[in-house]
Write a protein that holds these residues in place. Sequence first.
Motif, PDB file in Angstrom:
ATOM      1  N   PRO A 104       0.815  -1.212   0.000  1.00  0.00           N
ATOM      2  CA  PRO A 104       0.000   0.000   0.000  1.00  0.00           C
ATOM      3  C   PRO A 104       0.854   1.268   0.000  1.00  0.00           C
ATOM      4  O   PRO A 104       1.966   1.263   0.502  1.00  0.00           O
ATOM      5  N   ALA A 111       1.314   5.390   1.106  1.00  0.00           N
ATOM      6  CA  ALA A 111       1.023   6.151   2.326  1.00  0.00           C
ATOM      7  C   ALA A 111      -0.437   6.599   2.335  1.00  0.00           C
ATOM      8  O   ALA A 111      -1.100   6.582   3.380  1.00  0.00           O
ATOM      9  N   ASP A 133      -2.945   5.022   0.977  1.00  0.00           N
ATOM     10  CA  ASP A 133      -3.761   3.848   1.284  1.00  0.00           C
ATOM     11  C   ASP A 133      -3.802   3.596   2.784  1.00  0.00           C
ATOM     12  O   ASP A 133      -4.869   3.359   3.360  1.00  0.00           O
ATOM     13  N   VAL A 134      -2.645   3.645   3.414  1.00  0.00           N
ATOM     14  CA  VAL A 134      -2.561   3.392   4.856  1.00  0.00           C
ATOM     15  C   VAL A 134      -3.335   4.462   5.622  1.00  0.00           C
ATOM     16  O   VAL A 134      -4.106   4.153   6.536  1.00  0.00           O
ATOM     17  N   ILE A 189       0.579   0.694  13.000  1.00  0.00           N
ATOM     18  CA  ILE A 189       0.637   1.071  11.585  1.00  0.00           C
ATOM     19  C   ILE A 189       1.499   0.075  10.814  1.00  0.00           C
ATOM     20  O   ILE A 189       1.146  -0.332   9.706  1.00  0.00           O
ATOM     21  N   TRP A 190       2.606  -0.359  11.395  1.00  0.00           N
ATOM     22  CA  TRP A 190       3.463  -1.340  10.742  1.00  0.00           C
ATOM     23  C   TRP A 190       2.696  -2.636  10.500  1.00  0.00           C
ATOM     24  O   TRP A 190       2.742  -3.195   9.402  1.00  0.00           O
ATOM     25  N   THR A 208      -0.030  -2.097   7.810  1.00  0.00           N
ATOM     26  CA  THR A 208       0.601  -1.969   6.504  1.00  0.00           C
ATOM     27  C   THR A 208       1.090  -3.330   6.005  1.00  0.00           C
ATOM     28  O   THR A 208       0.903  -3.684   4.835  1.00  0.00           O
ATOM     29  N   SER A 209       1.677  -4.096   6.899  1.00  0.00           N
ATOM     30  CA  SER A 209       2.138  -5.443   6.537  1.00  0.00           C
ATOM     31  C   SER A 209       0.973  -6.328   6.112  1.00  0.00           C
ATOM     32  O   SER A 209       1.084  -7.087   5.134  1.00  0.00           O
ATOM     33  N   SER A 220      -0.101  -5.360   2.633  1.00  0.00           N
ATOM     34  CA  SER A 220       0.884  -5.839   1.665  1.00  0.00           C
ATOM     35  C   SER A 220       0.756  -7.351   1.444  1.00  0.00           C
ATOM     36  O   SER A 220       0.778  -7.822   0.297  1.00  0.00           O
TER      37      SER A 220
END
Length: 104
Positions: free
Chosen positions: A8, A10, A12-13, A49-50, A53-54, A57
């Motif tokens: 994604p 920034a 998108d997140v 957030i990590w 985001t993971s 992905s």
Amino acid sequence: ATYGLKFPTAKDVAAVAWVESKFNPKARNGISKGVMQVNNGSYDLDLNIWKGTSMLSQLYSTLGNHKASFLAYNVGLGGYKSGRGRDEYYRKVMDARSKVDITC
């Protein structure tokens, strides 16, 4: 939305964080916690957030397109595969994505 090799983005997140929690790092809904509403997640902003985001992905790697990835993020991969993904969620993310102002 234009997608190249990076997903994604920034935007998108940020859009998912807005739809999921209105950027509230202390948000909670059942087992989902934090700004990205990660299941069994942490209230630590960076970690949440990590993880979110993971997840996005990984879902993209599995499903091969951004819309399916957003829908599966919302209802889980199993939920998506069983047809529980809602276009309304995707529309909310795309609307938020068009409005969020991210400069990286």
